[in-house]
Scaffold this motif. Structure first.
Motif, PDB file in Angstrom:
ATOM      1  N   PHE A  71       0.835  -1.211   0.000  1.00 30.26           N
ATOM      2  CA  PHE A  71       0.000   0.000   0.000  1.00 30.26           C
ATOM      3  C   PHE A  71       0.871   1.264   0.000  1.00 30.26           C
ATOM      4  O   PHE A  71       2.013   1.228   0.464  1.00 30.26           O
ATOM      5  CB  PHE A  71      -0.907  -0.001   1.238  1.00 30.26           C
ATOM      6  CG  PHE A  71      -2.293  -0.498   0.951  1.00 30.26           C
ATOM      7  CD1 PHE A  71      -2.517  -1.448  -0.036  1.00 30.26           C
ATOM      8  CD2 PHE A  71      -3.389  -0.030   1.669  1.00 30.26           C
ATOM      9  CE1 PHE A  71      -3.795  -1.917  -0.313  1.00 30.26           C
ATOM     10  CE2 PHE A  71      -4.667  -0.487   1.409  1.00 30.26           C
ATOM     11  CZ  PHE A  71      -4.875  -1.430   0.427  1.00 30.26           C
ATOM     12  N   PRO A  72       0.326   2.388  -0.494  1.00 26.48           N
ATOM     13  CA  PRO A  72       1.110   3.627  -0.478  1.00 26.48           C
ATOM     14  C   PRO A  72       1.574   3.981   0.941  1.00 26.48           C
ATOM     15  O   PRO A  72       0.873   3.700   1.918  1.00 26.48           O
ATOM     16  CB  PRO A  72       0.117   4.682  -0.989  1.00 26.48           C
ATOM     17  CG  PRO A  72      -0.976   3.921  -1.650  1.00 26.48           C
ATOM     18  CD  PRO A  72      -1.023   2.566  -1.040  1.00 26.48           C
ATOM     19  N   GLU A  73       2.757   4.628   1.003  1.00 29.55           N
ATOM     20  CA  GLU A  73       3.365   4.833   2.323  1.00 29.55           C
ATOM     21  C   GLU A  73       2.879   6.066   3.075  1.00 29.55           C
ATOM     22  O   GLU A  73       3.301   6.304   4.199  1.00 29.55           O
ATOM     23  CB  GLU A  73       4.887   4.882   2.170  1.00 29.55           C
ATOM     24  CG  GLU A  73       5.449   3.477   2.043  1.00 29.55           C
ATOM     25  CD  GLU A  73       6.803   3.445   1.369  1.00 29.55           C
ATOM     26  OE1 GLU A  73       7.437   4.515   1.264  1.00 29.55           O
ATOM     27  OE2 GLU A  73       7.204   2.344   0.933  1.00 29.55           O
ATOM     28  N   LYS A 133       2.162   1.081   6.907  1.00 34.79           N
ATOM     29  CA  LYS A 133       1.451  -0.202   7.039  1.00 34.79           C
ATOM     30  C   LYS A 133       1.236  -0.562   8.518  1.00 34.79           C
ATOM     31  O   LYS A 133       0.183  -1.088   8.894  1.00 34.79           O
ATOM     32  CB  LYS A 133       2.247  -1.302   6.325  1.00 34.79           C
ATOM     33  CG  LYS A 133       1.457  -2.601   6.256  1.00 34.79           C
ATOM     34  CD  LYS A 133       2.242  -3.739   5.644  1.00 34.79           C
ATOM     35  CE  LYS A 133       1.453  -5.040   5.778  1.00 34.79           C
ATOM     36  NZ  LYS A 133       2.268  -6.227   5.576  1.00 34.79           N
ATOM     37  N   GLU A 134       2.230  -0.234   9.376  1.00 32.45           N
ATOM     38  CA  GLU A 134       2.084  -0.571  10.806  1.00 32.45           C
ATOM     39  C   GLU A 134       0.831   0.103  11.397  1.00 32.45           C
ATOM     40  O   GLU A 134       0.265  -0.368  12.378  1.00 32.45           O
ATOM     41  CB  GLU A 134       3.280  -0.093  11.653  1.00 32.45           C
ATOM     42  CG  GLU A 134       4.641  -0.474  11.147  1.00 32.45           C
ATOM     43  CD  GLU A 134       5.130   0.462  10.043  1.00 32.45           C
ATOM     44  OE1 GLU A 134       5.071   0.031   8.873  1.00 32.45           O
ATOM     45  OE2 GLU A 134       5.556   1.592  10.335  1.00 32.45           O
ATOM     46  N   GLN A 135       0.442   1.226  10.779  1.00 30.78           N
ATOM     47  CA  GLN A 135      -0.728   1.942  11.279  1.00 30.78           C
ATOM     48  C   GLN A 135      -2.011   1.118  11.100  1.00 30.78           C
ATOM     49  O   GLN A 135      -2.899   1.149  11.941  1.00 30.78           O
ATOM     50  CB  GLN A 135      -0.833   3.282  10.508  1.00 30.78           C
ATOM     51  CG  GLN A 135      -2.073   4.103  10.757  1.00 30.78           C
ATOM     52  CD  GLN A 135      -2.115   4.694  12.156  1.00 30.78           C
ATOM     53  OE1 GLN A 135      -1.080   4.868  12.797  1.00 30.78           O
ATOM     54  NE2 GLN A 135      -3.320   4.986  12.640  1.00 30.78           N
ATOM     55  N   ILE A 136      -2.102   0.379   9.967  1.00 37.68           N
ATOM     56  CA  ILE A 136      -3.365  -0.329   9.689  1.00 37.68           C
ATOM     57  C   ILE A 136      -3.336  -1.794  10.132  1.00 37.68           C
ATOM     58  O   ILE A 136      -4.380  -2.416  10.291  1.00 37.68           O
ATOM     59  CB  ILE A 136      -3.781  -0.218   8.196  1.00 37.68           C
ATOM     60  CG1 ILE A 136      -2.683  -0.717   7.235  1.00 37.68           C
ATOM     61  CG2 ILE A 136      -4.181   1.196   7.856  1.00 37.68           C
ATOM     62  CD1 ILE A 136      -3.126  -0.758   5.769  1.00 37.68           C
ATOM     63  N   ILE A 162      -7.081   4.507   9.493  1.00 37.35           N
ATOM     64  CA  ILE A 162      -6.596   5.342   8.374  1.00 37.35           C
ATOM     65  C   ILE A 162      -6.902   6.821   8.628  1.00 37.35           C
ATOM     66  O   ILE A 162      -6.120   7.690   8.264  1.00 37.35           O
ATOM     67  CB  ILE A 162      -7.096   4.887   6.974  1.00 37.35           C
ATOM     68  CG1 ILE A 162      -8.611   4.758   6.917  1.00 37.35           C
ATOM     69  CG2 ILE A 162      -6.390   3.627   6.502  1.00 37.35           C
ATOM     70  CD1 ILE A 162      -9.147   4.527   5.505  1.00 37.35           C
ATOM     71  N   ILE A 163      -8.016   7.085   9.302  1.00 33.87           N
ATOM     72  CA  ILE A 163      -8.321   8.485   9.664  1.00 33.87           C
ATOM     73  C   ILE A 163      -7.232   8.993  10.618  1.00 33.87           C
ATOM     74  O   ILE A 163      -6.677  10.089  10.439  1.00 33.87           O
ATOM     75  CB  ILE A 163      -9.730   8.598  10.296  1.00 33.87           C
ATOM     76  CG1 ILE A 163     -10.800   8.361   9.217  1.00 33.87           C
ATOM     77  CG2 ILE A 163      -9.919   9.960  10.979  1.00 33.87           C
ATOM     78  CD1 ILE A 163     -12.230   8.273   9.726  1.00 33.87           C
TER      79      ILE A 163
END
Ligand SMILES: Cc1cc2nc3c(=O)[nH]c(=O)nc-3n(C[C@H](O)[C@H](O)[C@H](O)COP(=O)(O)OP(=O)(O)OC[C@H]3O[C@@H](n4cnc5c(N)ncnc54)[C@H](O)[C@@H]3O)c2cc1C
Length: 456
Positions: free
Chosen positions: A57-59, A63-66, A109-110
């Motif tokens: 996915f775009p940075e 990715k660790e966030q989701i 993501i928000i």
């Protein structure tokens, strides 16, 4: 009435809007996301919860966030139940796939876009688009809790989802923006989150099953071994399904759902068509479902929305830096979408078109007679090597379906021709019309070979 001024206003706090806003905010620009839902409901979006390709996915949102929303990463195949043939097909799913807690992902993501510096304005419903005399989009009229709020922006990014209201309100006569859009190119879908008492056996599979009407399917996707996303959808050019009732009926017939409890229900429309030929207008770009960035055979749209959001965000930055929001400058966004997945999705749409013209029982019989990996290629890449050689290899099991395989082969050759044409997507807006004329000639051949009614 209150007024806001921003470099960019993004409509919608879904995947496309959050990735666009995070990208722009990271470059130091002032970006606001307007979302009609209240803060506590934002991110609660109808979905089958299957997330494909999240590894790349775009940075703009790490990715660790989701990742905390990935509740099941053990799924490695699709299980196609074909009652007409009394068959179950196990088909590998290529690449990384996770079943997710969609609401949690929506919140994450928000949070990711917020951390990047984007502002979120909730309870804010866009009602109209503001354009200047030459048609450039310059802002929005919105309502927040009954009060009028006006936004002024250099660029508006439309991430408002399927059949976006902004597109009904914008005058596109001075733009290439694709307006050849109708309800029949969308699918109506509904899902429930169901808690079962005992772990299901198929917690490593996405389960699919044909629905009672043609071009409709039911799915069971395991968020965990006891939390199942159960849903179904139908193409809006078909006879409508009674979504809630049909799902209830199927659940009743499956022993694993006995005594199960439904904890959430949501439905929505999703595009099952080729991506918009152009998703730009002066001062304006549409992203994600608002521009049909969805795999039209699987209905998977999260990945397309994330990438389209990031590409639009990057192009918005270029335009702001140049001080020029014309279509010529925004055009590169269309090119990147077509280059990455637009051509592939347009060629996959050819199989949707074919499916409207064939008998469902024949299609199911054909599926049951073919090797799973060929079907996986057809579903995800649009470039499977279906052809006479395969017919010979599978001669015994496919006996009775040779005619359909040959029709499929001819259709597949046209789908490849279409994909090659998308590789020649024009580098400037003024060349779009000529490119579309040639594409439409290929589409006419497709309608002729498949016997399907024109979709566009
Ligand atoms: C039932 C169903 C199942 C699906 N299953 C899957 C799946 O398993 N995997 C997958 O990858 N994809 C799936 N999809 C598709 C996927 O959900 C979408 O492609 C994806 O959510 C698109 O993201 P988006 O940001 O473009 O739009 P959305 O996620 O729809 O976000 C749009 C946002 O805009 C807001 N908005 C709309 N209008 C206004 C307005 N006027 N003013 C202010 N805000 C507004 C909405 O409230 C919303 O928050 C499914 C879709 C449906 C309907």
């Amino acid at each position: 009435m209150s007024k806001h001024q921003h470099d960019v206003v993004v409509v919608g706090a879904g995947t496309s809007g959050c990735y666009a806003a995070a990208t722009i905010a990271r470059a130091g620009y002032d970006v606001a996301v307007v979302e009609r839902k209240p803060v506590e409901e934002a991110g609660h979006i109808a979905c089958g919860d299957a997330l494909k390709g999240a590894n790349a996915f775009p940075e703009a949102i790490p990715k660790e966030q989701i990742e905390p929303a990935f509740t099941n990463t053990d799924v490695d195949h699709g299980r196609f139940e074909i009652p007409q043939e009394d068959t179950v097909l196990d088909i590998p799913v290529p690449g990384e796939l996770a079943v997710i807690d969609r609401w949690k992902y929506g919140k994450l993501i928000i949070e990711g876009a917020d951390d990047a510096g984007a502002e979120f304005h909730y309870d804010t419903v866009v009602q109209d688009v503001i354009q200047d005399d030459d048609g450039t989009v310059t802002g929005l009229h919105t309502k927040r809790k009954g009060e009028a709020v006006e936004y002024e922006a250099d660029i508006v990014i439309d991430g408002a989802g399927s059949l976006s209201l902004l597109q009904d309100k914008t005058d596109f006569s001075n733009a290439t923006f694709d307006t050849n859009v109708s309800y029949s190119q969308f699918c109506s879908a509904y899902r429930e989150i169901v808690e079962v008492k005992e772990p299901v056996e198929w917690d490593d599979a996405l389960v699919f099953k044909p629905a009672s009407v043609a071009a409709g399917y039911i799915w069971y996707f395991p968020r965990t071994e006891t939390t199942i996303n159960a849903g179904l959808g139908f193409q809006m050019n078909e006879e409508p399904m009674k979504l809630v009732e049909d799902l209830k009926q199927d659940l009743r017939n499956r022993p694993e759902f006995e005594g199960a409890e439904v904890t959430d229900k949501l439905g929505a429309a999703l595009p099952t068509r080729r991506p918009y030929d152009s998703a730009t207008a002066p001062g304006y770009m549409a992203v994600g479902d608002a521009a049909a960035h969805v795999n039209p055979t699987t209905g998977g749209g999260i990945a397309g929305a994330a990438y389209a959001g990031a590409y639009a965000g990057e192009q918005a930055i270029v335009a702001l830096e140049k001080g020029d929001v014309s279509e010529e400058v925004l055009w590169r966004y269309n090119e990147r979408v077509m280059d990455h997945f637009g051509g592939r999705y347009a060629s996959l749409d050819v199989y949707n078109i074919l499916s409207t013209a064939v008998d469902v029982d024949d299609l199911m019989g054909l599926m049951a007679s073919l090797p799973g990996e060929k079907l996986a290629e057809a579903l995800y890449s649009g470039t499977t090597s279906f052809g006479p050689a395969l017919l010979l290899q599978t001669a015994a099991s496919s006996f009775g379906y040779w005619r359909q395989i040959l029709d499929f082969y001819k259709t597949k050759q046209l789908a490849d021709k279409l994909m090659a044409h998308y590789d020649r997507y024009p580098g400037r807006p003024s060349a779009l019309e000529g490119w579309q004329d040639e594409r439409d000639r290929i589409m006419d051949e497709i309608y002729e070979v498949t016997g399907a009614k024109p979709k566009y």
